[in-house]
Design an enzyme around this catalytic site. Structure first.
Site, PDB file in Angstrom:
ATOM      1  N   SER A 195      10.089 -15.896   0.488  1.00 36.28           N
ATOM      2  CA  SER A 195       9.162 -15.790  -0.636  1.00 36.28           C
ATOM      3  C   SER A 195       9.271 -17.032  -1.523  1.00 36.28           C
ATOM      4  O   SER A 195       9.068 -18.150  -1.034  1.00 36.28           O
ATOM      5  CB  SER A 195       9.422 -14.493  -1.402  1.00 36.28           C
ATOM      6  OG  SER A 195       8.363 -14.210  -2.287  1.00 36.28           O
ATOM      7  N   GLU A 307       2.001  -8.454   4.482  1.00 36.29           N
ATOM      8  CA  GLU A 307       2.778  -9.053   3.402  1.00 36.29           C
ATOM      9  C   GLU A 307       2.609  -8.346   2.050  1.00 36.29           C
ATOM     10  O   GLU A 307       3.576  -7.965   1.404  1.00 36.29           O
ATOM     11  CB  GLU A 307       2.391 -10.526   3.239  1.00 36.29           C
ATOM     12  CG  GLU A 307       2.858 -11.439   4.360  1.00 36.29           C
ATOM     13  CD  GLU A 307       4.301 -11.864   4.224  1.00 36.29           C
ATOM     14  OE1 GLU A 307       4.975 -11.423   3.278  1.00 36.29           O
ATOM     15  OE2 GLU A 307       4.774 -12.632   5.084  1.00 36.29           O
TER      16      GLU A 307
END
Length: 502
Positions: A195, A307
């Site tokens: 991330s 996601e």
């Protein structure tokens, strides 16, 4: 061996001090080692990190230090004095220097840290005694990414918008210059993140002088798309200044860190990212990669199938829908052409069942998926190597499915942290083995003799013709052409990368 003798045996002399670790079973950990000469407090707020200096002192490295200032729901052990790193190694002596993996945590550039149970590397070190693991901290949110040089007295803060990235670079310099004392190989270092951490490790190679400190990058669900333009950065600063009633940097200096961070969360949430300032970072990172800026760095990178679904689950459906509607009003409607909006809406509504599906697809592709594939494309165009994956293992949560972050407990060997269910042990070991093999050799392929299931796993390089990726299914890890698994829609979604984070 008495206690003093044992402590001496766990002491490692570094440039900025001798640090005494703590041994549990056969793993030695060194926690809370400062990688700067002075912590970024007082007049050093928003200044580039101060380089560490020679120090003959002896220090206990037994406990994690403070997390960067952020949401208090995580822990109250926070402070601006947060620039420390941690090291794990097996207690064994070998003539060969060990490969090193350096973890840079995620958290949207506003949360997270190294003193979190999930990122404890004890299990990884036990499973891989021939490796050394490091986790590093950096400043977050308004203390790490606030543009100030446009303010009346801002000329003395030219780095403020990217000081957090410079923190990471300083930590990597410390590792490069000191890790040999722990038995690590400074010439075989992999930087690794997920991330915001993945965004960080894909931006680090573009910072002048940084590439000398590492040779490989693992980026899980993150890319240079996780960054802001100068205009966006200045707008965020101005909105925060207004909310705080400040007009100058001098005014901001008088605001305590807790008020600063809390006000930013209320007014400019998810608007502070690394800044494409043309100074520390290039104005166009994609062009830099495509032109060969990191052709000597080898990448392993990829994304997860669903996601954005983790945000739906964590924020609740109503909360996510409200956030998505606000975000679309402020960015989606203003930046896209009518033709682009029509293409996106066609793609996002295709197969949508739940009323959050379309927005989840939109932001999943805008924030994570397209960026991962464009990173592979640009790195390959520039003459570099990229191994690319597509993670499709689903959790037991019907909302999360194969969401952002779902793979992290697997690669950290923390099965107890996985939500919902235990994943197949052989799959989990195989995935970790590929990550570690890449860190060791620069190639994540596994020969039959080292593959947990006894079957070879040949991971092809990404190429511009077939765009081959490794598909990570729980009971079928296999290579495929991107066109077979349809990670992106090259006509209807891939153009999102020019808008970075929509």
């Amino acid at each position: 061996m008495n206690k003093t003798e044992e402590q001496l045996s766990l002491a490692v002399k570094c440039i900025n001090g001798t640090f005494v670790g703590k041994k549990e079973e056969n793993i030695i950990s060194y926690k809370g080692i400062p990688f700067v000469g002075q912590q970024p407090i007082g007049n050093l707020r928003w200044k580039a990190p101060v380089e560490y200096a020679p120090d003959d002192g002896v220090y206990e490295a037994f406990d994690f230090e403070k997390l960067a200032v952020q949401d208090l729901s995580i822990t109250d052990h926070q402070g601006e004095d947060c620039l420390y790193l941690n090291i794990w190694k097996a207690d064994e002596t070998t003539a060969e220097k060990k490969p090193v993996m350096v973890w840079i945590h995620g958290g949207a550039f506003l949360a997270g840290g190294t003193g979190i149970e999930l990122f404890d590397c004890t299990n990884l070190a036990k499973e891989n005694p021939d490796m050394i693991f490091v986790t590093v901290a950096y400043r977050l949110g308004a203390l790490g990414f606030l543009h100030l040089s446009h303010l009346p007295d801002g000329k003395d803060f030219p780095d403020a918008q990217n000081v957090a990235l410079l923190d990471q670079t300083m930590a990597l310099k410390w590792v490069h210059e000191n890790i040999a004392a722990f038995g690590g190989d400074p010439d075989n270092v992999t930087i690794w993140g997920e991330s915001a951490g993945a965004g960080s490790v894909t931006l680090q190679p573009l910072i002048k002088g940084s590439q000398q400190f590492f040779q490989k990058v693992i980026a899980q669900s993150g890319a240079p798309s996780q960054s802001s333009s100068l205009e966006e950065a200045i707008s965020a600063t101005n909105d925060l200044m207004k909310a705080l009633g400040c007009k100058t940097v001098a005014d901001l200096m008088k605001v305590d860190a807790r008020t600063l961070v809390d006000t930013a969360a209320e007014t400019i949430l998810l608007r502070l990212f690394p800044v494409r300032d043309g100074r520390i970072l290039p104005l166009d990172p994609w062009e830099a990669y495509a032109s060969g800026a990191a052709k000597d760095i080898t990448f392993l990178q990829g994304c997860n199938k669903d996601e954005m679904n983790c945000f739906v689950a964590d924020w609740t459906m109503e909360g996510f829908k409200a956030w998505a509607a606000d975000r679309k009003t402020k960015k989606y409607a203003q930046q896209l052409t009518d033709e682009e909006r029509a293409k996106l809406e066609s793609f996002c509504n295709e197969g949508a069942v739940e009323d959050y599906d379309a927005d989840s697809r939109l932001f999943g592709h805008s924030w994570f998926i397209e960026g991962a594939i464009k990173m592979s494309e640009c790195q390959t165009m520039g003459g570099g190597k990229s191994y690319t994956y597509f993670y499709r293992v689903e959790s037991s949560d019907p909302i999360r499915k194969s969401a952002h972050f779902e793979e992290v407990p697997i690669v950290f060997a923390h099965p107890e942290q996985i939500e919902g269910r235990q994943y197949d042990a052989t799959f989990s070991k195989t995935m970790r083995k590929m990550w570690l093999q890449f860190a060791k050799t620069g190639n994540p392929s596994l020969s039959a003799d080292i593959s947990p299931d006894g079957k070879a796993k040949e991971w092809p390089l990404y190429d511009l013709k077939d765009k081959r990726v490794m598909v990570l299914d729980e009971f079928d890890i296999h290579p495929a052409k991107e066109s077979e698994v349809k990670i992106v829609d090259w006509d209807r979604t891939y153009f999102l990368t020019k808008y970075y984070m929509l």
